[in-house]
Scaffold this motif. Structure first.
Motif, PDB file in Angstrom:
ATOM      1  N   LEU A 184       0.828  -1.212   0.000  1.00 21.49           N
ATOM      2  CA  LEU A 184       0.000   0.000   0.000  1.00 21.49           C
ATOM      3  C   LEU A 184       0.862   1.261   0.000  1.00 21.49           C
ATOM      4  N   MET A 185       1.934   1.232   0.798  1.00 22.78           N
ATOM      5  CA  MET A 185       2.814   2.407   0.826  1.00 22.78           C
ATOM      6  C   MET A 185       3.426   2.622  -0.554  1.00 22.78           C
ATOM      7  N   LYS A 186       3.779   1.527  -1.227  1.00 17.75           N
ATOM      8  CA  LYS A 186       4.373   1.649  -2.566  1.00 17.75           C
ATOM      9  C   LYS A 186       3.378   2.295  -3.546  1.00 17.75           C
ATOM     10  N   MET A 187       2.111   1.868  -3.456  1.00 19.06           N
ATOM     11  CA  MET A 187       1.080   2.462  -4.326  1.00 19.06           C
ATOM     12  C   MET A 187       1.013   3.977  -4.126  1.00 19.06           C
ATOM     13  N   GLY A 188       0.964   4.387  -2.854  1.00 23.12           N
ATOM     14  CA  GLY A 188       0.854   5.812  -2.551  1.00 23.12           C
ATOM     15  C   GLY A 188       2.093   6.573  -2.993  1.00 23.12           C
ATOM     16  N   LEU A 192       2.863   9.602  -6.030  1.00 21.10           N
ATOM     17  CA  LEU A 192       3.434  10.912  -5.693  1.00 21.10           C
ATOM     18  C   LEU A 192       4.859  11.100  -6.225  1.00 21.10           C
ATOM     19  N   GLY A 193       5.378  10.078  -6.881  1.00 20.05           N
ATOM     20  CA  GLY A 193       6.746  10.182  -7.397  1.00 20.05           C
ATOM     21  C   GLY A 193       7.814  10.027  -6.325  1.00 20.05           C
ATOM     22  N   ILE A 194       7.461   9.372  -5.220  1.00 18.64           N
ATOM     23  CA  ILE A 194       8.455   9.107  -4.172  1.00 18.64           C
ATOM     24  C   ILE A 194       9.037   7.716  -4.428  1.00 18.64           C
ATOM     25  N   LYS A 195      10.367   7.661  -4.531  1.00 19.82           N
ATOM     26  CA  LYS A 195      11.034   6.392  -4.813  1.00 19.82           C
ATOM     27  C   LYS A 195      11.024   5.494  -3.573  1.00 19.82           C
ATOM     28  N   THR A 196      10.777   4.200  -3.767  1.00 19.96           N
ATOM     29  CA  THR A 196      10.794   3.257  -2.641  1.00 19.96           C
ATOM     30  C   THR A 196      11.695   2.070  -2.976  1.00 19.96           C
ATOM     31  N   SER A 197      12.017   1.304  -1.930  1.00 26.68           N
ATOM     32  CA  SER A 197      12.820   0.091  -2.119  1.00 26.68           C
ATOM     33  C   SER A 197      12.470  -0.889  -1.021  1.00 26.68           C
ATOM     34  N   VAL A 357      16.558  21.257   9.915  1.00 20.72           N
ATOM     35  CA  VAL A 357      17.888  20.663   9.761  1.00 20.72           C
ATOM     36  C   VAL A 357      17.769  19.144   9.689  1.00 20.72           C
ATOM     37  N   GLY A 358      18.571  18.531   8.820  1.00 18.74           N
ATOM     38  CA  GLY A 358      18.595  17.071   8.754  1.00 18.74           C
ATOM     39  C   GLY A 358      17.433  16.543   7.942  1.00 18.74           C
ATOM     40  N   GLY A 359      17.009  15.325   8.272  1.00 15.93           N
ATOM     41  CA  GLY A 359      15.920  14.710   7.521  1.00 15.93           C
ATOM     42  C   GLY A 359      15.500  13.403   8.141  1.00 15.93           C
ATOM     43  N   TYR A 360      14.809  12.609   7.348  1.00 13.89           N
ATOM     44  CA  TYR A 360      14.240  11.386   7.915  1.00 13.89           C
ATOM     45  C   TYR A 360      14.068  10.337   6.833  1.00 13.89           C
ATOM     46  N   LEU A 361      13.864   9.106   7.255  1.00 18.89           N
ATOM     47  CA  LEU A 361      13.492   8.049   6.328  1.00 18.89           C
ATOM     48  C   LEU A 361      12.043   7.657   6.596  1.00 18.89           C
ATOM     49  N   LEU A 362      11.430   7.066   5.577  1.00 18.75           N
ATOM     50  CA  LEU A 362      10.038   6.604   5.674  1.00 18.75           C
ATOM     51  C   LEU A 362      10.042   5.089   5.619  1.00 18.75           C
ATOM     52  N   GLN A 363       9.237   4.444   6.441  1.00 16.55           N
ATOM     53  CA  GLN A 363       9.126   2.990   6.341  1.00 16.55           C
ATOM     54  C   GLN A 363       7.682   2.547   6.538  1.00 16.55           C
ATOM     55  N   SER A 364       7.305   1.503   5.828  1.00 16.68           N
ATOM     56  CA  SER A 364       5.986   0.908   6.050  1.00 16.68           C
ATOM     57  C   SER A 364       6.045   0.130   7.359  1.00 16.68           C
ATOM     58  N   ALA A 456      -3.287   6.102  -1.522  1.00 15.92           N
ATOM     59  CA  ALA A 456      -3.492   4.647  -1.437  1.00 15.92           C
ATOM     60  C   ALA A 456      -4.913   4.290  -1.000  1.00 15.92           C
ATOM     61  N   GLY A 457      -5.748   5.298  -0.746  1.00 19.61           N
ATOM     62  CA  GLY A 457      -7.150   5.040  -0.440  1.00 19.61           C
ATOM     63  C   GLY A 457      -7.460   4.783   1.029  1.00 19.61           C
TER      64      GLY A 457
END
Lengths: 533, 198
Positions: A184-188, A192-197, A357-364, A456-457
């Protein structure tokens, strides 16, 4: 080593005895290691492998996972550090099952096995942004250890990881299968053009043969990683570095709670004092490696007024920004299936339009039922019919969370309170409040996560703002008046005291800490060995 | 949202199968068979009755024999293993829960001149919402931020409730039947065992 020296015991996950060496309390061992988690276990095996006499003291019990673990959250409460901590500040943190483990293997018994590497710029926050601090070491100091640890644990990950410095070697195993939340996260993200792996996880996607240990079974997709893996597929320390250490001749003593130290006339530590079965015991030693985590490590030092000429012990406490955004979908998800953190994106590592400052990662994220229900109660405040209806959709629930930077601040710290625990020792009080940077970063992330779920609904979307992981409190640095340990993990005050756990992190890194702690552990051991030979 | 009604009786049926590890089965059967507590060990009788009324409103149950949440909380507090932390602003759990329940009764008396258990649903909700919002004042509440008490009470009850096999039945939580692992883990992939199609 001959068998007559191996009168002690270590047990595998099925309860089979592995003969272990046993030292006398009066023998001056080369090193006592306090704590057997990600900080203590790798260095224990390294020191033992070099022929040193080493004893590890672990406050918690020694479990044989297959025999002792059940698929039930309250039934697994034994994996957590349940001694009471006082949680203060505007974003007072939950401890226990949120971030603090106990037992032979430490917090790796309950980690999700998520092992992304930090990126090179994570170590240079001050250089890049003018705030926070730089580490006295860099990515290149840890890189070969990342390679070694990933190979040893059998990390499952993608052939071509899209972010960070290009890897020297591929992950040893293919990625774990992606569960419903990840799909589902990949669909969303795609919309939006956010790359996932596929993410890197220290859980085996195939049976794996391990040096000194033998075959470990492949992950069965139980998804109860945070309540303990009962087949040894997760790369926790009890099935990896610790049996290796025992094979090399280390002794591990469970249920051994360290309370203090003896010191000789030159100020060096000469023995470690601990409680076991109600008795006070002294183990003589030449060196101490303190690896008890970012609360218990400073607590022990503060109780003993030790290694604190800098005044930095307990200071700069950090917790990763860790907001979760949950949604419910017209799909069967069964969020207890599969490795919880299956999918990752690091496109938000240094967002271009950021006002922080800095940033973050996203995870399902998948989630166990009682954990989810408890968060709904605390975070969404649902009760009555609304709670019952929401929980009826548990099987339709999926989450995304971030793991992001947290700056060190004067107002976040660990101190000793006036209240005592069952041992008569002062309970720690931890002050934690998100600063302006954490608030801005979290607001940015919440917007991104809500957009992903919208694409992703998702329905019934809600956010749970939380801090994850305990970090800082005995920072590593170049100067004795600003840090507790030097860049090799050695105390500025007491030359035979080394600290190796998440407490030495000068900054939080926007990645889950376990892999970096293990890398520091092996590096600390190697530098120590290179100077004692 | 689809698939949110699960058939009665599926948990007991699946607990008896090879999909459940024996130690997990023993633990869940034991929890299923726990008798309702008639006399409390931790609370006094009056507070225990009030707690029972609070539980029915916070986690309403449409069952002939409801899960005994008040009894389970009483048991937990009498053993008090702790969960590793508490809010610095709150007293220890044993003090918190005793004072909090007494404070709820006093709010009911003050607002409606009735004992908590005699309040109608709307009155009960009014008291609960006041406490949840952190707006309870006077009596015990001068020392206890009422929103934090409410959070602790609700989280404790919710954790006890959703650990119970009958609550698992209600939400289709079959996570415990994992002795053979899970193979079909993707979106909309259903595998056996499954609540709807055992």
């Amino acid at each position: 080593m001959t068998d007559e020296n191996r009168t002690g015991s270590f047990y595998d996950i099925y309860g089979n005895r592995l003969p272990s060496r046993q030292f006398s309390n009066d023998e001056i061992v080369d090193a006592v290691v306090i704590g057997t988690g990600a900080g203590g276990a790798p260095l224990l095996s390294r020191l033992a492998g070099a022929g040193l006499k080493v004893v590890a003291l672990e406050a918690g019990s020694h479990w044989s996972a297959n025999k002792d673990f059940v698929t039930d959250e309250p039934g697994q409460a034994k994996l957590f550090w349940n001694d009471e901590r006082l949680s203060a500040g505007k974003n007072a943190l939950a401890f226990g099952n949120n971030n603090s483990g106990t037992g032979v293997g430490g917090s790796t018994l309950h980690y999700t096995a998520y092992v992304p590497r930090p990126q090179t710029d994570d170590f240079n926050l001050h250089t890049d942004f003018g705030v926070g601090v730089d580490w006295p070491i860099g990515y290149e100091d840890l890189e070969s250890y990342f390679d070694e640890i990933e190979e040893f644990l059998g990390v499952s990950g993608p052939a071509d990881y899209p972010w960070g410095k290009k890897r020297v070697k591929s992950y040893p195993l293919a990625p774990l299968p992606i569960n419903g939340a990840g799909q589902l996260m990949k669909m969303g993200c795609d919309a939006l053009g956010i790359k996932t792996s596929a993410a890197a996880n220290a859980a085996l996607s195939a049976r794996y043969f391990q040096q000194g240990i033998g075959w470990r079974e492949a992950c069965a997709n139980r998804g109860f990683c945070q309540a303990g893996c009962d087949i040894g597929a997760k790369g926790s320390m009890d099935v990896t570095y610790l049996p290796l250490a025992v094979q090399y001749g280390a002794e591990i003593r469970a249920n051994s709670f360290v309370t203090g130290f003896e010191r000789n006339q030159s100020g060096k530590i000469s023995a470690v004092i601990y409680e076991k079965d109600g008795q006070e015991i002294r183990q003589k030693c030449s060196n101490v490696f303190l690896c008890a985590g970012a609360i218990e490590t400073p607590r022990l030092l503060l109780i003993n007024s030790l290694a604190n000429s800098s005044g930095q012990v307990g200071k700069n406490f950090m917790a990763h920004t860790g907001m979760q955004v949950w949604g419910q979908f017209n799909h069967n998800i069964q969020p207890f299936k599969g490795i919880p953190g299956a999918l990752i994106s690091e496109d938000t590592h240094r967002p271009k339009e950021a006002d922080f400052v800095g940033g973050y990662l996203l995870q399902s994220i998948g989630v166990m039922p009682v954990t989810y229900a408890s968060q709904v109660a605390r975070g969404a405040g649902l009760w009555g019919k609304a709670l019952i209806e929401h929980m009826r959709c548990y099987n339709n629930t999926a989450g995304i969370n971030i793991l992001g930077e947290c700056l060190p601040y004067d107002f976040n710290y660990v101190e000793l309170s006036d209240e005592t625990d069952q041992r008569g020792l002062p309970k720690p009080r931890i002050h934690f409040t998100f600063g302006e940077n954490e608030k801005r970063l979290t607001a940015h992330a919440e917007n991104v996560m809500r957009n992903i779920w919208s694409e992703a609904g998702a329905e019934n979307v809600w956010s749970f703002n939380r801090g994850a992981h305990i970090i800082g409190t005995c920072r590593m640095g170049k100067k004795a008046d600003q840090a507790v340990v030097n860049s090799e993990g050695q105390s500025f005050d007491i030359p035979n005291l080394f600290i190796c756990d998440n407490s030495v992190f000068p900054s939080a890194l926007s990645a889950n800490p376990a892999l970096t702690i293990m890398a520091l552990s092996l590096r600390t051991a190697d530098l120590f060995l290179s100077k004692t030979k | 949202m689809e698939n949110t009604n699960y058939p009665d009786g599926w948990v007991k049926e699946i607990l008896e199968t090879e999909f459940v590890k024996p130690s997990t089965r023993a633990l869940l059967l034991d929890r299923l068979d726990t008798n309702t507590k008639s006399t409390p060990d931790f609370f006094d009788d009056e507070s225990f009755s009030i707690l029972q009324c609070v539980c029915m409103r916070l986690i309403p149950q449409d069952r002939n024999e409801p899960i005994d949440l008040a009894g389970l909380l009483d048991e937990q507090l009498s053993k008090s293993p702790g969960n590793g932390w508490r809010y610095d602003e709150l007293p220890e759990d044993k003090v918190l829960f005793k004072k909090g329940i007494k404070g709820m009764e006093k709010l009911a008396q003050m607002a409606f001149a009735k004992t908590f258990c005699d309040l109608d649903d709307a009155e009960t909700d009014q008291i609960l919402l006041t406490i949840q919002a952190g707006n309870a004042k006077g009596y015990e509440w001068d020392q206890i931020p009422s929103n934090l008490f409410f959070e602790e009470l609700l989280a404790s009850l919710v954790e006890l409730y959703y650990s119970h096999p009958l609550a698992k039945e209600e939400i289709g939580d079959i996570s415990f039947a994992d002795a053979k692992g899970w193979k079909n883990i993707g979106l909309d992939q259903i595998e056996k065992p499954n609540p709807n199609n055992r």
